[in-house]
Design a protein around this motif. Structure first.
Motif, mmCIF file in Angstrom:
data_model
loop_
_atom_site.group_PDB
_atom_site.id
_atom_site.type_symbol
_atom_site.label_atom_id
_atom_site.label_comp_id
_atom_site.label_asym_id
_atom_site.label_seq_id
_atom_site.Cartn_x
_atom_site.Cartn_y
_atom_site.Cartn_z
ATOM 1 N N THR A 87 14.261 12.830 28.360
ATOM 2 C CA THR A 87 13.784 13.003 26.990
ATOM 3 C C THR A 87 13.403 11.662 26.362
ATOM 4 O OG1 THR A 87 15.296 14.872 26.788
ATOM 5 C CG2 THR A 87 14.379 14.002 24.749
ATOM 6 N N THR A 88 14.229 10.657 26.571
ATOM 7 C CA THR A 88 13.951 9.329 26.023
ATOM 8 C C THR A 88 12.717 8.722 26.676
ATOM 9 O OG1 THR A 88 16.304 9.015 25.598
ATOM 10 C CG2 THR A 88 14.929 7.029 25.635
ATOM 11 N N GLN A 89 12.613 8.855 27.995
ATOM 12 C CA GLN A 89 11.454 8.301 28.697
ATOM 13 C C GLN A 89 10.167 8.996 28.261
ATOM 14 O OE1 GLN A 89 11.794 7.035 32.793
ATOM 15 N NE2 GLN A 89 13.976 7.536 32.760
ATOM 16 N N LYS A 90 10.223 10.308 28.056
ATOM 17 C CA LYS A 90 9.036 11.028 27.580
ATOM 18 C C LYS A 90 8.638 10.538 26.185
ATOM 19 C CE LYS A 90 10.534 15.300 28.366
ATOM 20 N NZ LYS A 90 10.528 16.778 28.563
ATOM 21 N N LYS A 91 9.614 10.249 25.330
ATOM 22 C CA LYS A 91 9.308 9.735 23.992
ATOM 23 C C LYS A 91 8.619 8.374 24.091
ATOM 24 C CE LYS A 91 11.257 8.416 19.548
ATOM 25 N NZ LYS A 91 10.249 7.399 19.393
ATOM 26 N N VAL A 92 9.099 7.517 24.967
ATOM 27 C CA VAL A 92 8.471 6.203 25.133
ATOM 28 C C VAL A 92 7.036 6.372 25.652
ATOM 29 C CG1 VAL A 92 8.578 3.974 26.321
ATOM 30 C CG2 VAL A 92 10.686 5.038 25.474
ATOM 31 N N ILE A 93 6.838 7.279 26.614
ATOM 32 C CA ILE A 93 5.488 7.534 27.133
ATOM 33 C C ILE A 93 4.573 7.980 25.987
ATOM 34 C CG2 ILE A 93 4.090 9.050 28.597
ATOM 35 C CD1 ILE A 93 6.521 9.103 30.545
ATOM 36 N N ARG A 94 5.042 8.929 25.183
ATOM 37 C CA ARG A 94 4.242 9.410 24.053
ATOM 38 C C ARG A 94 3.931 8.272 23.072
ATOM 39 N NH1 ARG A 94 4.411 15.223 22.601
ATOM 40 N NH2 ARG A 94 5.392 16.321 24.295
ATOM 41 N N ASP A 95 4.931 7.424 22.794
ATOM 42 C CA ASP A 95 4.716 6.304 21.875
ATOM 43 C C ASP A 95 3.643 5.362 22.410
ATOM 44 O OD1 ASP A 95 6.601 7.278 20.129
ATOM 45 O OD2 ASP A 95 8.172 5.858 20.703
ATOM 46 N N VAL A 96 3.656 5.122 23.706
ATOM 47 C CA VAL A 96 2.631 4.267 24.309
ATOM 48 C C VAL A 96 1.259 4.933 24.183
ATOM 49 C CG1 VAL A 96 1.785 3.306 26.482
ATOM 50 C CG2 VAL A 96 4.197 3.078 25.887
ATOM 51 N N LEU A 97 1.210 6.231 24.446
ATOM 52 C CA LEU A 97 -0.072 6.940 24.413
ATOM 53 C C LEU A 97 -0.700 6.965 23.031
ATOM 54 C CD1 LEU A 97 0.622 9.937 26.804
ATOM 55 C CD2 LEU A 97 -0.627 7.825 27.284
ATOM 56 N N VAL A 98 0.114 7.039 21.983
ATOM 57 C CA VAL A 98 -0.454 7.074 20.639
ATOM 58 C C VAL A 98 -0.595 5.677 20.051
ATOM 59 C CG1 VAL A 98 0.315 9.416 20.155
ATOM 60 C CG2 VAL A 98 1.763 7.491 19.495
ATOM 61 N N GLY A 99 -0.250 4.674 20.826
ATOM 62 C CA GLY A 99 -0.513 3.305 20.408
ATOM 63 C C GLY A 99 0.598 2.612 19.670
ATOM 64 N N ARG A 100 1.743 3.284 19.524
ATOM 65 C CA ARG A 100 2.840 2.650 18.793
ATOM 66 C C ARG A 100 3.497 1.539 19.593
ATOM 67 N NH1 ARG A 100 4.599 8.198 16.190
ATOM 68 N NH2 ARG A 100 4.788 8.812 18.346
ATOM 69 N N GLU A 101 3.451 1.628 20.905
ATOM 70 C CA GLU A 101 4.130 0.654 21.759
ATOM 71 C C GLU A 101 3.177 0.106 22.814
ATOM 72 O OE1 GLU A 101 7.235 -0.344 21.238
ATOM 73 O OE2 GLU A 101 7.567 1.087 19.618
ATOM 74 N N ARG A 102 1.937 -0.154 22.463
ATOM 75 C CA ARG A 102 0.956 -0.633 23.437
ATOM 76 C C ARG A 102 1.285 -2.052 23.872
ATOM 77 N NH1 ARG A 102 -1.825 3.331 25.604
ATOM 78 N NH2 ARG A 102 -3.546 2.008 26.110
ATOM 79 N N SER A 103 1.006 -2.335 25.111
ATOM 80 C CA SER A 103 1.160 -3.678 25.645
ATOM 81 C C SER A 103 -0.059 -3.954 26.521
ATOM 82 C CB SER A 103 2.440 -3.779 26.477
ATOM 83 O OG SER A 103 2.275 -3.152 27.729
ATOM 84 N N PRO A 104 -0.249 -5.201 26.959
ATOM 85 C CA PRO A 104 -1.395 -5.484 27.830
ATOM 86 C C PRO A 104 -1.387 -4.664 29.121
ATOM 87 C CG PRO A 104 -0.445 -7.511 27.007
ATOM 88 C CD PRO A 104 0.483 -6.396 26.594
ATOM 89 N N GLU A 105 -0.196 -4.209 29.559
ATOM 90 C CA GLU A 105 -0.106 -3.424 30.788
ATOM 91 C C GLU A 105 -0.325 -1.933 30.556
ATOM 92 O OE1 GLU A 105 3.101 -4.342 33.637
ATOM 93 O OE2 GLU A 105 3.778 -5.740 32.107
#
Length: 128
Positions: free
Chosen positions: A72-90
């Motif tokens: 559940t936590t990993q899916k939340k992080v994936i979603r956050d990355v996808l919507v741009g909240r946690e974007r990184s160069p990678e």
């Protein structure tokens, strides 16, 4: 291309080597047609696969930092990355990571028919 897409969808058998060969040859970009939705994430229940997806979209360092977390936590992080909240160069798009043509396995623990089918026809194509 729209007509070709419909013809392919109606006439070709899914999950066989011909589909993998055509996808490779036509340089299909699945992101044009699909993005992960709630149903996709509801069906994701495997910790190892969620962590591999996290590595694909956010990078190995983020995935390693979350390897002990619940799915559940990993899916939340994936979603956050996808919507741009946690974007990184990678960071990269999950659709691109999951639906690369040719397909690839996220884990070595079990078979993946798409990747296995690609392995059958890979030698017929010149490498780029």
């Amino acid at each position: 291309m729209r007509v070709l897409t419909i013809v392919m969808g109606e006439t070709l058998e899914a999950r066989n080597a011909v589909i993998e060969a055509l996808g490779n040859h036509l340089n299909v970009d699945i992101r044009t047609y699909w993005q992960p939705d709630d149903a996709f994430f509801d069906l994701l229940r495997d910790n190892e696969i969620a962590n591999a997806m996290l590595a694909d979209v956010a990078g190995r360092q983020v995935a390693d930092g979350n390897v002990a977390e619940k799915v559940t936590t990993q899916k939340k992080v994936i979603r956050d990355v996808l919507v741009g909240r946690e974007r990184s160069p990678e960071s990269r798009d999950l659709a691109a990571a999951l639906d690369e043509i040719p397909g690839r396995k996220l884990t070595n623990r079990c078979g993946f028919r798409t990747a296995d089918q690609w392995a059958k026809v890979r030698s017929l194509f010149a490498s780029e």
